[in-house]
Design a protein around this motif. Structure first.
Motif, PDB file in Angstrom:
ATOM      1  N   GLN A 170      83.737  19.166  20.266  1.00 27.99           N
ATOM      2  CA  GLN A 170      84.467  19.938  19.260  1.00 27.99           C
ATOM      3  C   GLN A 170      83.688  20.006  17.947  1.00 27.99           C
ATOM      4  O   GLN A 170      83.673  21.051  17.274  1.00 27.99           O
ATOM      5  N   THR A 171      83.029  18.936  17.570  1.00 28.43           N
ATOM      6  CA  THR A 171      82.242  18.937  16.334  1.00 28.43           C
ATOM      7  C   THR A 171      81.072  19.899  16.429  1.00 28.43           C
ATOM      8  O   THR A 171      80.798  20.668  15.496  1.00 28.43           O
ATOM      9  N   VAL A 172      80.378  19.879  17.561  1.00 27.24           N
ATOM     10  CA  VAL A 172      79.246  20.796  17.734  1.00 27.24           C
ATOM     11  C   VAL A 172      79.733  22.241  17.736  1.00 27.24           C
ATOM     12  O   VAL A 172      79.113  23.124  17.111  1.00 27.24           O
ATOM     13  N   THR A 173      80.846  22.510  18.417  1.00 23.44           N
ATOM     14  CA  THR A 173      81.384  23.870  18.445  1.00 23.44           C
ATOM     15  C   THR A 173      81.789  24.332  17.052  1.00 23.44           C
ATOM     16  O   THR A 173      81.515  25.476  16.657  1.00 23.44           O
ATOM     17  N   ASP A 174      82.436  23.463  16.283  1.00 19.80           N
ATOM     18  CA  ASP A 174      82.817  23.829  14.917  1.00 19.80           C
ATOM     19  C   ASP A 174      81.594  24.101  14.045  1.00 19.80           C
ATOM     20  O   ASP A 174      81.604  25.021  13.218  1.00 19.80           O
ATOM     21  N   VAL A 187      72.581  21.290  24.903  1.00 19.51           N
ATOM     22  CA  VAL A 187      72.873  21.976  23.645  1.00 19.51           C
ATOM     23  C   VAL A 187      73.311  20.984  22.577  1.00 19.51           C
ATOM     24  O   VAL A 187      72.835  21.031  21.422  1.00 19.51           O
ATOM     25  N   MET A 188      74.205  20.059  22.926  1.00 19.45           N
ATOM     26  CA  MET A 188      74.675  19.089  21.949  1.00 19.45           C
ATOM     27  C   MET A 188      73.546  18.152  21.518  1.00 19.45           C
ATOM     28  O   MET A 188      73.444  17.789  20.337  1.00 19.45           O
ATOM     29  N   HIS A 189      72.689  17.758  22.461  1.00 22.96           N
ATOM     30  CA  HIS A 189      71.544  16.915  22.110  1.00 22.96           C
ATOM     31  C   HIS A 189      70.619  17.638  21.128  1.00 22.96           C
ATOM     32  O   HIS A 189      70.160  17.032  20.148  1.00 22.96           O
ATOM     33  N   GLN A 190      70.378  18.912  21.365  1.00 16.01           N
ATOM     34  CA  GLN A 190      69.503  19.667  20.470  1.00 16.01           C
ATOM     35  C   GLN A 190      70.148  19.857  19.094  1.00 16.01           C
ATOM     36  O   GLN A 190      69.458  19.817  18.062  1.00 16.01           O
ATOM     37  N   MET A 191      71.472  20.054  19.056  1.00 17.70           N
ATOM     38  CA  MET A 191      72.161  20.199  17.778  1.00 17.70           C
ATOM     39  C   MET A 191      72.044  18.922  16.948  1.00 17.70           C
ATOM     40  O   MET A 191      71.786  18.957  15.733  1.00 17.70           O
ATOM     41  N   VAL A 192      72.256  17.757  17.580  1.00 21.95           N
ATOM     42  CA  VAL A 192      72.134  16.487  16.864  1.00 21.95           C
ATOM     43  C   VAL A 192      70.704  16.256  16.416  1.00 21.95           C
ATOM     44  O   VAL A 192      70.446  15.787  15.294  1.00 21.95           O
ATOM     45  N   GLN A 193      69.738  16.597  17.254  1.00 13.96           N
ATOM     46  CA  GLN A 193      68.333  16.407  16.886  1.00 13.96           C
ATOM     47  C   GLN A 193      67.945  17.299  15.715  1.00 13.96           C
ATOM     48  O   GLN A 193      67.200  16.870  14.827  1.00 13.96           O
TER      49      GLN A 193
END
Length: 587
Positions: free
Chosen positions: A512-516, A428-434
């Motif tokens: 925390q950044t991705v969740t925010d 999930v975090m990888h996809q958010m950054v991408q």
């Protein structure tokens, strides 16, 4: 309606209780008139708090020390004023937009388990009513669902008879008979028992009245606190004559603003619940609410099973169904009606471990039939599938607790929930950054997570990207709080040109950044939907009126269709974000 009075006009002084962890504002009714925004009547505030307590959005705690009580020392316990401490539960309020998902999940879970679609519909109706009311007694749940189903069936029959043209003659035939109602009550009770046994409903204590031991101490919860001990002693004599009258009057005002919920119970429902087979299951006066933890665990079993099927489905058939069944078993042990009573330490230590034959009843019928059809039987073939899953470690999904060879029940296993959840959250975090910074930025994050702290040249070589582009991407990621930087000086003097700059990823900070970001996106979508509803309130009002024409002309019809499509896209986006938030926060 009371927001301005409760928030904007509160006194500036706030007393802290219990080491400052909870704030307790004092409400003073004698500071100004009502038209100026001051609180002159405590009844609406008390009624609002009761509603919040009913929905488990607020907790009320009794004071733990004498500093929270005021009054004369000679007046006794009746002269003391009790100040309760109220705590708002934001994590519980965050689940309000997720209620429709709970209803649909209950429909699918119970409909599949019982093998009947009707049972799933009744279970969904029960969950929906409990979510609407916050918490309900057993008699209220059965009565409410029976009335709703009865109204739906009779309305459908009236529509069919109106289409035939003889609705007035057969009006009495459209009503459900006593035999049909008795069967309906029994089916609803069976659906309720299934929900409680599965753990989707949990028993809780009823809300106690906020009046302590005295008859009118609860009414003094929001009373004037400026009175002295002499005034309290002088007014104690008056309360003997007028206290009960004032308390009854104020209690009547609160009940007038509260929906009527004290209707007498249906004697047929009470008699059904007091039968021999139901008496031991439904305690008298039991209060139930929806167990959000059980719904989250059940939803987690579905999502993790789908992830394992995506990863290893080509190597091990039905591996996703096996993992999902194991997680359903663990959730049933944690929250089920029979498993909740087993609180001994031995059970808590072994609650996540299972044998292959424990999973057979939780497997889908086609998977169970295919395992039974193979040589050796279902338990042996299921044990072989679990052993094959233990050999796959990206992510590790199953651990072998007791060796299967020579085991009387073909081994004991355990699902590696933390490993699977860690893998899913990293995806999930990888996809958010991408999605936000591009594919190269996501590749840089993965490199830093694998290798630790690196300088820009090493990152550029590993990512196979020019160093100039890597530096620009690194600064963008640092600005958005995805990565951190460590500056190492070669000497005691600060010289930026001779320093070493090492970039690294802090897993907690990244999470925390991705969740925010997900929460901010969800908030923006909610605000956008409210704005769209405000713009299209005329269409909404016309849609509610059955006699009014929906559209005035062709252009109005096109705008209405665009309005509906926009709301649907916003709803779908919020559902997807809610799924992401469940993976990050609730699973």
């Amino acid at each position: 309606e009371e927001r301005e009075r409760l928030v904007d006009r509160l006194p500036a002084t706030v007393n802290h209780w219990d080491a400052g962890c909870v704030s307790r504002p004092r409400l003073n009714r004698a500071t100004g008139p009502e038209h100026a925004g001051y609180i002159t009547d405590a009844a609406p505030v008390r009624a609002a708090l009761l509603v919040l307590l009913q929905h488990s959005l607020v907790t009320a705690d009794l004071p733990g020390s004498a500093s929270n009580m005021s009054g004369s020392s000679s007046g006794g316990s009746k002269d003391r004023m009790i100040h309760y401490t109220y705590t708002f539960l934001p994590e519980r309020a965050r689940l309000l937009p997720r209620y429709p998902r709970y209803v649909e999940h209950a429909r699918k879970a119970l409909g599949t388990t019982a093998g009947k679609k009707v049972m799933g519909d009744y279970a969904a109706s029960i969950v929906e009513e409990v979510l609407i009311h916050g918490r309900m007694r057993t008699e209220e749940m059965v009565k409410c669902v029976v009335n709703i189903t009865r109204h739906r069936v009779e309305s459908a029959r009236e529509d069919d008879s109106d289409g035939d043209g003889d609705g007035d003659e057969n009006e009495s035939d459209n009503r459900m008979g006593e035999a049909e109602l008795a069967e309906l009550r029994e089916t609803v009770v069976e659906a309720l028992k299934s929900l409680i046994e599965a753990g989707y409903l949990e028993m809780i204590s009823p809300i106690d009245e906020l009046d302590g031991e005295g008859a009118d101490e609860g009414e003094r919860e929001f009373g004037n606190e400026d009175g002295t001990a002499a005034a309290a002693a002088q007014s104690s004599k008056k309360r003997k004559r007028s206290g009960s009258i004032a308390a009854n009057r104020k209690r009547a005002e609160i009940e007038a603003e509260t929906p009527p919920s004290a209707e007498p119970d249906d004697p047929n429902v009470v008699a059904l619940l007091r039968t021999k087979q139901n008496r031991a299951f439904f305690a008298a006066g039991a209060v139930w609410r929806v167990s959000t933890h059980m719904f989250h665990d059940s939803l987690r079993s579905f999502y993790l099973g789908r992830l394992i099927a995506e990863r290893y489905g080509d190597r091990i058939p039905s591996c996703g169904s096996v993992v999902s069944a194991a997680l359903k078993l663990v959730a049933r042990r944690d929250h089920g009606f029979d498993g909740a009573a087993r609180a001994d330490e031995r059970f808590l230590d072994e609650r996540a471990a299972f044998c292959p034959d424990d999973l057979m009843e939780y497997l889908p019928p086609p998977v169970r039939a295919s395992l039974d059809a193979k040589r050796g039987g279902g338990a042996l073939n299921l044990s072989d599938a679990l052993l094959s899953l233990t050999e796959l470690d990206w992510p590790q999904s199953v651990r072998e607790v007791e060796e299967a060879a020579g085991h009387p029940r073909h081994g004991k296993f355990e699902i590696s929930v933390s490993s699977i959840m860690g893998y899913m959250r990293r995806r999930v975090m990888h996809q958010m950054v991408q999605d936000s910074h591009g594919e190269v930025a996501a590749r840089i994050i993965s490199i830093l997570q694998t290798n630790g702290s690196l300088d820009a040249e090493t990152i550029a070589e590993a990512a196979m990207v020019p160093a100039k582009d890597v530096r620009e991407i690194l600064h963008r990621l640092y600005k958005t709080n995805f990565i951190s930087i460590l500056v190492l000086q070669q000497s005691k003097q600060y010289n930026p040109s001779n320093a070493y700059y090492l970039w690294n990823v802090d897993e907690g900070r990244l999470f925390q950044t991705v969740t925010d970001n997900v929460c901010n996106a969800f908030l923006n979508l909610r605000l956008r939907r409210q704005h769209e509803m405000e713009l299209g309130k005329d269409w909404v009002e016309r849609a509610k009126d059955a006699l009014a024409d929906e559209n005035d002309h062709e252009l109005d019809r096109e705008n209405y269709n665009k309005f509906c499509q926009g709301l649907e896209r916003l709803d779908n986006a919020m559902l997807q974000l809610d799924e992401t938030l469940m993976v990050l926060r609730d699973f």
